[in-house]
Design a protein around this motif. Structure first.
Motif, PDB file in Angstrom:
ATOM      1  N   HIS A  72       0.819  -1.219   0.000  1.00  0.00           N
ATOM      2  CA  HIS A  72       0.000   0.000   0.000  1.00  0.00           C
ATOM      3  C   HIS A  72       0.851   1.266   0.000  1.00  0.00           C
ATOM      4  O   HIS A  72       0.297   2.373  -0.011  1.00  0.00           O
ATOM      5  N   SER A  73       2.167   1.128   0.024  1.00  0.00           N
ATOM      6  CA  SER A  73       3.059   2.258   0.335  1.00  0.00           C
ATOM      7  C   SER A  73       3.713   2.926  -0.869  1.00  0.00           C
ATOM      8  O   SER A  73       4.470   3.874  -0.685  1.00  0.00           O
ATOM      9  N   LEU A  74       3.465   2.441  -2.066  1.00  0.00           N
ATOM     10  CA  LEU A  74       4.237   2.945  -3.209  1.00  0.00           C
ATOM     11  C   LEU A  74       3.869   4.379  -3.567  1.00  0.00           C
ATOM     12  O   LEU A  74       4.692   5.127  -4.089  1.00  0.00           O
ATOM     13  N   GLY A  75       2.622   4.771  -3.313  1.00  0.00           N
ATOM     14  CA  GLY A  75       2.225   6.156  -3.560  1.00  0.00           C
ATOM     15  C   GLY A  75       2.389   6.547  -5.010  1.00  0.00           C
ATOM     16  O   GLY A  75       2.018   5.810  -5.929  1.00  0.00           O
ATOM     17  N   ASP A 121      -9.492   7.347  -8.410  1.00  0.00           N
ATOM     18  CA  ASP A 121      -8.743   6.116  -8.110  1.00  0.00           C
ATOM     19  C   ASP A 121      -9.088   5.629  -6.711  1.00  0.00           C
ATOM     20  O   ASP A 121      -9.410   4.451  -6.494  1.00  0.00           O
ATOM     21  N   LYS A 122      -9.004   6.532  -5.735  1.00  0.00           N
ATOM     22  CA  LYS A 122      -9.281   6.166  -4.346  1.00  0.00           C
ATOM     23  C   LYS A 122     -10.708   5.678  -4.168  1.00  0.00           C
ATOM     24  O   LYS A 122     -10.970   4.689  -3.477  1.00  0.00           O
ATOM     25  N   ALA A 123     -11.651   6.370  -4.797  1.00  0.00           N
ATOM     26  CA  ALA A 123     -13.054   5.991  -4.663  1.00  0.00           C
ATOM     27  C   ALA A 123     -13.318   4.604  -5.236  1.00  0.00           C
ATOM     28  O   ALA A 123     -14.225   3.896  -4.779  1.00  0.00           O
ATOM     29  N   ASN A 124     -12.522   4.201  -6.226  1.00  0.00           N
ATOM     30  CA  ASN A 124     -12.699   2.897  -6.871  1.00  0.00           C
ATOM     31  C   ASN A 124     -11.798   1.811  -6.285  1.00  0.00           C
ATOM     32  O   ASN A 124     -11.697   0.721  -6.833  1.00  0.00           O
ATOM     33  N   GLY A 125     -11.117   2.116  -5.177  1.00  0.00           N
ATOM     34  CA  GLY A 125     -10.332   1.112  -4.474  1.00  0.00           C
ATOM     35  C   GLY A 125      -8.902   0.966  -4.931  1.00  0.00           C
ATOM     36  O   GLY A 125      -8.206   0.038  -4.512  1.00  0.00           O
ATOM     37  N   LEU A 126      -8.417   1.870  -5.790  1.00  0.00           N
ATOM     38  CA  LEU A 126      -7.035   1.807  -6.254  1.00  0.00           C
ATOM     39  C   LEU A 126      -6.135   2.572  -5.284  1.00  0.00           C
ATOM     40  O   LEU A 126      -6.568   3.559  -4.669  1.00  0.00           O
ATOM     41  N   HIS A 170      -3.168  10.903  -0.540  1.00  0.00           N
ATOM     42  CA  HIS A 170      -3.215   9.585   0.093  1.00  0.00           C
ATOM     43  C   HIS A 170      -3.181   9.652   1.619  1.00  0.00           C
ATOM     44  O   HIS A 170      -3.392   8.647   2.289  1.00  0.00           O
ATOM     45  N   VAL A 171      -2.914  10.833   2.168  1.00  0.00           N
ATOM     46  CA  VAL A 171      -2.978  10.976   3.623  1.00  0.00           C
ATOM     47  C   VAL A 171      -4.432  10.794   4.060  1.00  0.00           C
ATOM     48  O   VAL A 171      -5.358  11.308   3.437  1.00  0.00           O
ATOM     49  N   VAL A 172      -4.645  10.051   5.128  1.00  0.00           N
ATOM     50  CA  VAL A 172      -5.994   9.751   5.624  1.00  0.00           C
ATOM     51  C   VAL A 172      -6.541  10.967   6.376  1.00  0.00           C
ATOM     52  O   VAL A 172      -5.822  11.607   7.146  1.00  0.00           O
ATOM     53  N   SER A 173      -7.813  11.293   6.161  1.00  0.00           N
ATOM     54  CA  SER A 173      -8.422  12.396   6.902  1.00  0.00           C
ATOM     55  C   SER A 173      -8.716  11.951   8.339  1.00  0.00           C
ATOM     56  O   SER A 173      -8.884  10.763   8.622  1.00  0.00           O
ATOM     57  N   ILE A 233       0.881   4.273   7.078  1.00  0.00           N
ATOM     58  CA  ILE A 233       1.855   4.623   6.049  1.00  0.00           C
ATOM     59  C   ILE A 233       1.883   6.125   5.793  1.00  0.00           C
ATOM     60  O   ILE A 233       2.913   6.793   5.952  1.00  0.00           O
ATOM     61  N   TYR A 234       0.729   6.658   5.397  1.00  0.00           N
ATOM     62  CA  TYR A 234       0.657   8.050   4.928  1.00  0.00           C
ATOM     63  C   TYR A 234       0.340   9.035   6.043  1.00  0.00           C
ATOM     64  O   TYR A 234       0.401  10.248   5.840  1.00  0.00           O
ATOM     65  N   GLY A 235      -0.027   8.509   7.220  1.00  0.00           N
ATOM     66  CA  GLY A 235      -0.378   9.381   8.315  1.00  0.00           C
ATOM     67  C   GLY A 235      -1.835   9.818   8.263  1.00  0.00           C
ATOM     68  O   GLY A 235      -2.595   9.435   7.364  1.00  0.00           O
TER      69      GLY A 235
END
Length: 390
Positions: free
Chosen positions: A28-31, A296-301, A319-322, A370-372
């Motif tokens: 999950h970390s490649l960003g 991308d995020k909404a579709n699970g990528l 990619h940082v989580v809210s 990962i992203y904080g």
């Protein structure tokens, strides 16, 4: 960024990720994954001097980004770069934790094996390989060779297949082809880090190319394929991480459509600095990149292929989580005891159903490691504004 800036922006600070990180976290970390042609003369300098501070993952390309007549030269340059990076680590100039995750996109299985043998001890800084034109016809050959390299070398090497061959796109062959690929990949799951989507090659089969105002999800034939790839490869439990297709635009063009970034949002969150940031993002056509990354995020990528260093920070920041996502996810995990089925979000704006949202919550907590996690009052706008001042 200063420690004060970090503490102001983040509720939970991002982690340092290396090749040795647990596979599930690493996947999950490649960003934002920056592609560089192997003929570039400055790749080792970029790494050793930390030229792009947002850079986490590099793919050094021996395939379509170089000419057929350049292959031998590109191999020599690539090996020299990796040896220079290794020497920098040995001499203490470069800290191991500061090395980006480095992958090589190869043309053939034989080339992969040959490059590994020529790298010598510098192979320890290589995370793995990217397999182009991956299909049911070459999957076994690529993955069995990768497994053999893992057994014969004293380092772990991962593989990342790119789904971009005609049979995954042609409707009459697609589902059977994807299922055949999945069956083979499953046999080598320990070595497969991501499933990647080659949107450029796939569009090329039909003479299509999206512009900077069009997301890949608006190209219907590619959108259909993304749906099927996520459906087959990302099923829980045990699904693979699927990454977002390449974004290939980096200069402004004459616009037909209105910008996709709301001016009031930028002004409310960062004042005059936010307005200037919005103008700069639009000037670089980054509103299209931001919109596609959100889709991308909404579709699970997870993660995205990019071709220019200016794309790094916008993709990483998204990619940082809210704080809201994090608190909801934490609450769902904590209350998954069977005593209740639903509860009100701490943010008083939604209901959290425990069973339907449990897999989502687990993924959010992985990404938060990962992203904080942004502070409650922070978003990607504040992060981009702070980095603009740095």
């Amino acid at each position: 960024m200063s420690e004060i800036q970090v503490q102001r922006l983040f509720y939970k600070v991002p982690s340092i990720i290396t090749k040795e990180t647990d596979k599930n976290l690493l996947a999950h970390s490649l960003g934002a994954v920056l592609y560089m042609p192997a003929t570039r003369q400055d790749i080792s300098d970029v790494v050793i001097t930390n030229k792009y501070k947002e850079l986490v993952t590099i793919v050094i390309c021996l395939e379509d980004s170089i000419g057929d007549s350049e292959v031998e030269l590109a191999e020599v340059i690539l090996i020299r770069h990796l040896q220079s990076i290794h020497e920098a680590v040995k001499s203490g100039i470069l800290q191991k934790q500061d090395i980006p995750l480095i992958f090589i996109r190869v043309r053939t299985v034989d080339q992969m094996t040959d490059v590994v043998n020529r790298l010598g001890e510098s192979i320890i800084n290589l995370v793995g390989f990217v397999f182009p034109k991956f299909s049911s016809e070459n999957a076994e050959e690529y993955l069995s060779a990768l497994q053999n390299l893992n057994h014969s070398k004293e380092t772990l090497l991962y593989g990342m297949p790119i789904l971009e061959s005609p049979h995954v796109l042609y409707k009459e062959r697609r589902l059977n082809e994807l299922l055949l690929i999945k069956e083979i990949v499953d046999r080598y799951a320990d070595y497969v880090l991501n499933i990647r989507i080659g949107a450029t090659d796939l569009c090329g089969l039909y003479g299509l190319r999206r512009d900077s105002e069009t997301t890949v999800y608006e190209i219907s034939i590619i959108n259909e394929l993304i749906t099927d790839i996520v459906n087959i490869f990302s099923r829980e439990p045990g699904g693979y991480v699927v990454s977002g297709p390449v974004w290939e635009h980096f200069t402004s063009t004459d616009r037909i459509l209105k910008p996709q970034l709301r001016e009031t949002l930028f002004e409310e969150q960062s004042g005059s600095q936010g307005i200037l940031l919005r103008k700069e993002l639009i000037r670089k056509d980054f509103d299209g990149l931001i919109q596609e990354t959100l889709l991308d995020k909404a579709n699970g990528l997870v993660g995205k292929t990019i071709i220019h260093p200016t794309h790094l920070l916008p993709v990483q920041s998204l990619h940082v989580v809210s704080k809201e996502e994090y608190v909801d996810a934490l609450g769902i995990i904590e209350q998954a005891t069977g005593e209740k089925g639903v509860f009100k979000s701490a943010f008083q704006n939604k209901m959290n159903e425990i069973k339907p949202h449990l897999n989502w919550a687990k993924k959010v907590l992985v990404k938060s490691e990962i992203y904080g996690v942004y502070d409650e009052s922070s978003t990607f706008i504040q992060l981009l504004s702070e980095m603009d001042r740095t």
